[in-house]
Design a protein around this motif. Structure first.
Motif, PDB file in Angstrom:
ATOM      1  N   GLU A   1      -7.616 -56.851 -24.790  1.00  0.00           N
ATOM      2  CA  GLU A   1      -7.470 -56.959 -26.247  1.00  0.00           C
ATOM      3  C   GLU A   1      -6.027 -56.702 -26.700  1.00  0.00           C
ATOM      4  O   GLU A   1      -5.557 -57.309 -27.663  1.00  0.00           O
ATOM      5  N   GLU A   2      -5.290 -55.855 -25.991  1.00  0.00           N
ATOM      6  CA  GLU A   2      -3.926 -55.526 -26.433  1.00  0.00           C
ATOM      7  C   GLU A   2      -2.948 -56.700 -26.320  1.00  0.00           C
ATOM      8  O   GLU A   2      -1.897 -56.682 -26.946  1.00  0.00           O
ATOM      9  N   VAL A   3      -3.290 -57.751 -25.558  1.00  0.00           N
ATOM     10  CA  VAL A   3      -2.363 -58.890 -25.464  1.00  0.00           C
ATOM     11  C   VAL A   3      -2.203 -59.586 -26.811  1.00  0.00           C
ATOM     12  O   VAL A   3      -1.176 -60.212 -27.061  1.00  0.00           O
ATOM     13  N   PHE A   4      -3.193 -59.452 -27.689  1.00  0.00           N
ATOM     14  CA  PHE A   4      -3.114 -60.112 -28.989  1.00  0.00           C
ATOM     15  C   PHE A   4      -2.076 -59.449 -29.902  1.00  0.00           C
ATOM     16  O   PHE A   4      -1.630 -60.045 -30.864  1.00  0.00           O
ATOM     17  N   ASP A   5      -1.689 -58.227 -29.588  1.00  0.00           N
ATOM     18  CA  ASP A   5      -0.682 -57.512 -30.374  1.00  0.00           C
ATOM     19  C   ASP A   5       0.700 -57.548 -29.738  1.00  0.00           C
ATOM     20  O   ASP A   5       1.662 -57.083 -30.332  1.00  0.00           O
TER      21      ASP A   5
ATOM     22  N   LEU B   1      -9.102 -69.022 -21.035  1.00  0.00           N
ATOM     23  CA  LEU B   1      -8.311 -69.583 -22.131  1.00  0.00           C
ATOM     24  C   LEU B   1      -9.117 -69.666 -23.421  1.00  0.00           C
ATOM     25  O   LEU B   1      -8.590 -69.386 -24.496  1.00  0.00           O
ATOM     26  N   ARG B   2     -10.387 -70.019 -23.344  1.00  0.00           N
ATOM     27  CA  ARG B   2     -11.189 -70.084 -24.570  1.00  0.00           C
ATOM     28  C   ARG B   2     -11.369 -68.688 -25.149  1.00  0.00           C
ATOM     29  O   ARG B   2     -11.295 -68.485 -26.353  1.00  0.00           O
ATOM     30  N   ARG B   3     -11.567 -67.687 -24.300  1.00  0.00           N
ATOM     31  CA  ARG B   3     -11.703 -66.309 -24.768  1.00  0.00           C
ATOM     32  C   ARG B   3     -10.365 -65.783 -25.295  1.00  0.00           C
ATOM     33  O   ARG B   3     -10.333 -64.848 -26.086  1.00  0.00           O
ATOM     34  N   LEU B   4      -9.273 -66.383 -24.878  1.00  0.00           N
ATOM     35  CA  LEU B   4      -7.940 -65.980 -25.328  1.00  0.00           C
ATOM     36  C   LEU B   4      -7.558 -66.625 -26.654  1.00  0.00           C
ATOM     37  O   LEU B   4      -6.557 -66.249 -27.262  1.00  0.00           O
ATOM     38  N   CYS B   5      -8.356 -67.549 -27.158  1.00  0.00           N
ATOM     39  CA  CYS B   5      -8.023 -68.225 -28.414  1.00  0.00           C
ATOM     40  C   CYS B   5      -7.740 -67.184 -29.495  1.00  0.00           C
ATOM     41  O   CYS B   5      -8.565 -66.307 -29.755  1.00  0.00           O
ATOM     42  N   PRO B   6      -6.563 -67.265 -30.135  1.00  0.00           N
ATOM     43  CA  PRO B   6      -6.180 -66.237 -31.103  1.00  0.00           C
ATOM     44  C   PRO B   6      -6.670 -66.485 -32.530  1.00  0.00           C
ATOM     45  O   PRO B   6      -6.394 -65.670 -33.414  1.00  0.00           O
ATOM     46  N   CYS B   7      -7.408 -67.556 -32.782  1.00  0.00           N
ATOM     47  CA  CYS B   7      -7.827 -67.830 -34.159  1.00  0.00           C
ATOM     48  C   CYS B   7      -8.831 -66.772 -34.633  1.00  0.00           C
ATOM     49  O   CYS B   7      -9.491 -66.106 -33.835  1.00  0.00           O
ATOM     50  N   GLU B   8      -8.926 -66.621 -35.940  1.00  0.00           N
ATOM     51  CA  GLU B   8      -9.812 -65.592 -36.513  1.00  0.00           C
ATOM     52  C   GLU B   8     -11.272 -65.808 -36.133  1.00  0.00           C
ATOM     53  O   GLU B   8     -11.999 -64.853 -35.874  1.00  0.00           O
ATOM     54  N   GLU B   9     -11.709 -67.059 -36.104  1.00  0.00           N
ATOM     55  CA  GLU B   9     -13.099 -67.354 -35.740  1.00  0.00           C
ATOM     56  C   GLU B   9     -13.417 -66.846 -34.329  1.00  0.00           C
ATOM     57  O   GLU B   9     -14.417 -66.150 -34.117  1.00  0.00           O
ATOM     58  N   CYS B  10     -12.577 -67.158 -33.374  1.00  0.00           N
ATOM     59  CA  CYS B  10     -12.808 -66.733 -31.991  1.00  0.00           C
ATOM     60  C   CYS B  10     -12.643 -65.223 -31.825  1.00  0.00           C
ATOM     61  O   CYS B  10     -13.396 -64.594 -31.089  1.00  0.00           O
ATOM     62  N   ARG B  11     -11.669 -64.646 -32.513  1.00  0.00           N
ATOM     63  CA  ARG B  11     -11.501 -63.186 -32.430  1.00  0.00           C
ATOM     64  C   ARG B  11     -12.730 -62.484 -32.993  1.00  0.00           C
ATOM     65  O   ARG B  11     -13.190 -61.482 -32.451  1.00  0.00           O
ATOM     66  N   GLY B  12     -13.304 -63.020 -34.055  1.00  0.00           N
ATOM     67  CA  GLY B  12     -14.521 -62.450 -34.620  1.00  0.00           C
ATOM     68  C   GLY B  12     -15.686 -62.550 -33.653  1.00  0.00           C
ATOM     69  O   GLY B  12     -16.482 -61.616 -33.522  1.00  0.00           O
ATOM     70  N   GLN B  13     -15.793 -63.676 -32.955  1.00  0.00           N
ATOM     71  CA  GLN B  13     -16.861 -63.849 -31.971  1.00  0.00           C
ATOM     72  C   GLN B  13     -16.689 -62.881 -30.807  1.00  0.00           C
ATOM     73  O   GLN B  13     -17.670 -62.347 -30.297  1.00  0.00           O
ATOM     74  N   ARG B  14     -15.453 -62.633 -30.387  1.00  0.00           N
ATOM     75  CA  ARG B  14     -15.209 -61.671 -29.301  1.00  0.00           C
ATOM     76  C   ARG B  14     -15.633 -60.275 -29.739  1.00  0.00           C
ATOM     77  O   ARG B  14     -16.290 -59.551 -28.985  1.00  0.00           O
ATOM     78  N   ARG B  15     -15.259 -59.894 -30.959  1.00  0.00           N
ATOM     79  CA  ARG B  15     -15.638 -58.562 -31.464  1.00  0.00           C
ATOM     80  C   ARG B  15     -17.145 -58.432 -31.544  1.00  0.00           C
ATOM     81  O   ARG B  15     -17.698 -57.414 -31.166  1.00  0.00           O
ATOM     82  N   ALA B  16     -17.818 -59.469 -32.029  1.00  0.00           N
ATOM     83  CA  ALA B  16     -19.281 -59.430 -32.163  1.00  0.00           C
ATOM     84  C   ALA B  16     -19.943 -59.313 -30.800  1.00  0.00           C
ATOM     85  O   ALA B  16     -20.923 -58.588 -30.634  1.00  0.00           O
TER      86      ALA B  16
END
Length: 121
Positions: free
Chosen positions: A58-62, A102-117
């Protein structure tokens, strides 16, 4: 909703320093070169084999990596029909970025929300 891990197109733009992947479900992921390098899935970058995971940390997104040879792409190559590998200007070329990663790495808000969920289910 079914998430595809099959790309239909991949482009890398050196001017904008972004890679774009279009997926078979119609989703488009746009990755900065800095994010791709920060998320390099090789054992050396991940901190050893014991820290390997199918999911990006998760820290790679920051991570904010500056424009440098470390974050400039020389070449992108297919690895069979399941992944790509990236050769960076600094010579690093060990990470195999599979389609799922790569799909799990997608930085868009929709995908980040799905990862959190999915972390809480």
């Amino acid at each position: 909703m079914t998430i595809s891990t099959t790309p239909t197109g991949i482009t890398a733009n050196r001017q904008t320093r972004e890679m774009t992947i279009t997926w078979s479900d119609g989703h488009t992921s746009v990755y900065s070169f800095g994010l791709l390098r920060a998320a390099c899935p090789c054992a050396s970058c991940r901190g050893g084999h014991e820290k390997m995971s199918a999911e990006p940390d998760e820290e790679v997104f920051d991570a904010r990596l500056p424009d440098s040879p470390q974050t400039r792409i020389n070449q992108v190559e297919a690895v069979g029909s399941y992944a790509i590998t990236i050769e960076w200007e600094d010579g690093h070329h060990f990470g195999i970025y599979n389609w799922y990663y790569l799909r799990r790495l997608c930085p868009c808000e929709e995908c980040r929300g799905q990862r959190r969920a999915s972390e809480f289910s």
